[in-house]
Structures are given as C-alpha cells and as structure tokens.
Design an enzyme around this catalytic site. Structure first.
Site, PDB file in Angstrom:
ATOM      1  N   LYS A  53      27.926 -13.356   8.509  1.00  0.00           N
ATOM      2  CA  LYS A  53      26.884 -12.548   7.751  1.00  0.00           C
ATOM      3  C   LYS A  53      27.837 -11.197   7.260  1.00  0.00           C
ATOM      4  O   LYS A  53      27.752 -10.952   6.023  1.00  0.00           O
ATOM      5  CB  LYS A  53      25.669 -12.198   8.465  1.00  0.00           C
ATOM      6  CG  LYS A  53      24.651 -13.235   8.625  1.00  0.00           C
ATOM      7  CD  LYS A  53      23.593 -13.094   9.637  1.00  0.00           C
ATOM      8  CE  LYS A  53      22.805 -14.171   9.839  1.00  0.00           C
ATOM      9  NZ  LYS A  53      21.806 -14.140  10.873  1.00  0.00           N
ATOM     10  N   GLN A  70      19.370 -10.118  14.949  1.00  0.00           N
ATOM     11  CA  GLN A  70      19.855 -11.412  15.324  1.00  0.00           C
ATOM     12  C   GLN A  70      19.197 -11.981  16.291  1.00  0.00           C
ATOM     13  O   GLN A  70      18.976 -11.414  17.582  1.00  0.00           O
ATOM     14  CB  GLN A  70      21.255 -11.313  15.594  1.00  0.00           C
ATOM     15  CG  GLN A  70      21.781 -12.636  15.755  1.00  0.00           C
ATOM     16  CD  GLN A  70      21.983 -13.599  14.475  1.00  0.00           C
ATOM     17  OE1 GLN A  70      22.381 -13.332  13.523  1.00  0.00           O
ATOM     18  NE2 GLN A  70      21.430 -15.069  14.696  1.00  0.00           N
ATOM     19  N   ASP A 128      14.697 -11.134   6.788  1.00  0.00           N
ATOM     20  CA  ASP A 128      14.814 -12.497   7.551  1.00  0.00           C
ATOM     21  C   ASP A 128      13.461 -13.007   6.964  1.00  0.00           C
ATOM     22  O   ASP A 128      13.396 -14.084   7.132  1.00  0.00           O
ATOM     23  CB  ASP A 128      15.228 -12.385   8.814  1.00  0.00           C
ATOM     24  CG  ASP A 128      16.385 -12.929   9.358  1.00  0.00           C
ATOM     25  OD1 ASP A 128      16.873 -13.814   8.534  1.00  0.00           O
ATOM     26  OD2 ASP A 128      16.556 -12.566  10.637  1.00  0.00           O
TER      27      ASP A 128
END
Ligand code: NDP
Length: 283
Positions: free
Chosen positions: A54, A98, A121
């Site tokens: 990322k 994460q 997300d």
C-alpha cells in the site's frame, strides 16, 4: 474454450495512472497531496507485506502515506485515541487500520471509531449502509476492484447470473450488493450451502472468495463463464487462488490469475478511495 486472462496487474496500473494524473494536477495547483494514514498493530508477516504494498502504491501515485506501527500489546483505548487524533487532523484524508488486529482488540469496535468520511476501507457501518442503499459513500476496496475489473474488461453485467462463494463482510456480502446494483441476479453460497456444484454451474459469473486452494474445479464451471478468483492461499508450491486455474481456464471465457488478479485491484481502489476522501474534504 480457452479462457482469456483478466490482468488485474494491467488494469490496476491504468487506474493508478489516472489517480497519479489527478494528484499531480492537485499538487500543481498549489494544494497539498492527499494523505493516507496506515495503522499496523503487531507483526503479522502477511499484514506487513500488505502495508508495504500500500505504501509503494501511494508513492507511485503521489499520495502521501503516513505509517503508524504499533506494538502488538497496544490497548484498545490507546488505539482508539490514535484514531481520534487522525479523525481530527485536517491534514489526514484516509485512515486504514490493517486487519487482523492482534490479541484481544475488537475489530468492529475499532473500525467504528474511524470517521466515515476517512474510512477508505469502506468498513464503517455508515458506509456499509450507504452501499446497501446505493447512495454515495466509500466502497470496500476488493469488491469495488472486482466490479471495476469486470467493467473495464467489457463484460456485460446486467441480467447476468452471478454465483458468489463466501459471505464475509469484507468480500462476499459487499460484492453481492454491488453486483445486485449492477442488475445481476446474485446467489451467495457459504459453507452450509447444499448442491454447490450445481449452483455454480448455473453461473455466468463466479466470484470465489472462500480461502480454499483450488476449490473451484472445472466441473463446477459452465462453459464460457467468467471466473473471478479472490482467494489468496499460501501453499508449499507458492500462492494460489480458490480456483483450480490450470483446468478451469479451459472452460472459462475469462479468468483472473492469482497472483496478479484481484489483489492489485484492491490496492488501486484504495488509492481511488483516498483521492475521493480528499476531494470530499476539500471541496
Ligand atoms: P472469510 O474466511 O472471512 O470467509 C470465507 C467464506 O467462505 C465464509 O463465508 C465461509 O462460509 C465460506 N466457505 C468456507 N468454506 C466453504 C466451502 N467449502 N464452500 C462454500 N463456502 C465456503 O474470508 P474472506 O472473505 O476474508 O477472504 C476469502 C479469501 O479471499 C481468502 O483467501 C482471502 O485471503 C482472500 N482475500 C483476498 C483479497 C484480495 O485483495 N485479493 C482481499 C480479501 C480477501 P461460512 O460463512 O459458512 O463460514
């Protein structure tokens, strides 16, 4: 029929190029670049790889990435304090925590603390609600990447029978909702589904997201069906997907490889979401 490969690598590169161009224009106009804050708690090796990928994608597109690497023993309170700080920082556009979280941290508690406008997300209940209602909001990256790769490959979606294997909140359920909004007729299968092979054989499109190596075999796929393989399975012979690629490709019209299929699309859509969050905050 020999299946044509849908290269997530190539499509994601094109998307990243589009984001890069827009970011360059923003910066050329004298404004700051979009900023993504990535929070990694603990030392899960797969998570470290994902976070690194990322970070690389941010670098390539001109998005600024700020990492917060936290001890695996961090308390929920401390993590939430960090999220609050990032929520209130006007120079942060996107926040990504994460997963999986280590120890006894509750994912749903932590994710609900992220401001919906910075939730790149797309996991916050507000964004889940917007997805279901089909109103504007940040969409989860993997499902959005799947829909984008189908569209950019020129695959007609309206009226198609889609069989989704897996009902997780991250992939199965949101991709089902998105494809329903594209006017597909959607069937969601899971571990208790009976007659799975017959159901799969009815599908014009199969999306496999169960995490079982080579689970989808040739006899489960209708001649000419499209197979989107979301699975990432680490085996003694390296990475493989949920579809038995070597054999399924002989009957599919299109198929995504693993690696190089859905994975890179997920990261590209994260860049798109960060840019979207930036634009919503600054316009
Ligand atoms: P989960 O483990 O959360 O969900 C798996 C789903 O598969 C569950 O709904 C489960 O059913 C179902 N399932 C398990 N076994 C069977 C079976 N034999 N038949 C039918 N359904 C079954 O996984 P995720 O959705 O998070 O991930 C799925 C896969 O996708 C993993 O390999 C993951 O690594 C990969 N992934 C890849 C991403 C990418 O960017 N390429 C991003 C996210 C995930 P039940 O609900 O009944 O238990």
């Amino acid at each position: 029929m020999a299946g044509e490969l849908i290269s997530g690598k190539a499509i994601s590169k094109a998307i990243r190029g589009e984001v890069k161009e827009e970011v360059a224009k923003i910066v050329a106009s004298g404004k700051r670049a979009p900023v993504l804050a990535v929070v990694l708690a603990g030392k899960d090796p797969a998570s470290e790889i994902y976070v690194n990928n990322k970070k690389k994608a941010c670098h390539k597109t001109g998005i600024t990435s700020i990492e917060h690497i936290l001890d695996e023993k961090i308390s929920e309170k401390e993590l939430i304090t960090l999220i609050d700080k990032l929520n209130n920082d006007p120079d942060i556009d996107g926040i990504l925590v994460q997963l999986p979280l280590p120890g006894k941290l509750h994912e749903h508690v932590v994710l609900e603390k992220i401001s919906p406008t910075k939730d790149v997300d797309g996991f916050h209940p507000v964004n889940v609600g917007r997805l279901v209602a089909n109103t504007p909001g940040l969409r989860p990256c993997t499902p959005a990447g799947i829909v984008e790769m189908l569209k950019r490959t020129g695959i007609e979606l309206s009226g198609k029978k889609v069989i989704i294997l897996g009902r997780s909140n991250i992939v199965g359920k949101p991709v089902a909702t998105m494809l329903l909004h594209e006017s597909c007729t959607v069937t969601i299968c899971h571990s208790r589904t009976r007659g799975l092979k017959e159901i799969c054989r009815r599908g014009d499109i199969i999306v496999a997201a169960i995490g079982k190596p080579k689970f989808v075999t040739k006899d489960m796929v209708k001649d000419g069906a499209v197979v989107i393989d979301v699975g990432i399975n680490r085996t003694d012979n390296g990475l493989c997907g949920d579809a038995d690629f070597e054999n399924v490709k002989d009957v599919a019209s299109y198929i995504t490889p693993v690696p190089g299929g859905v994975g890179p699309m997920t990261i590209a859509m994260l860049m798109v979401n960060t840019l979207t969050a930036y634009k919503s905050a600054t316009t």
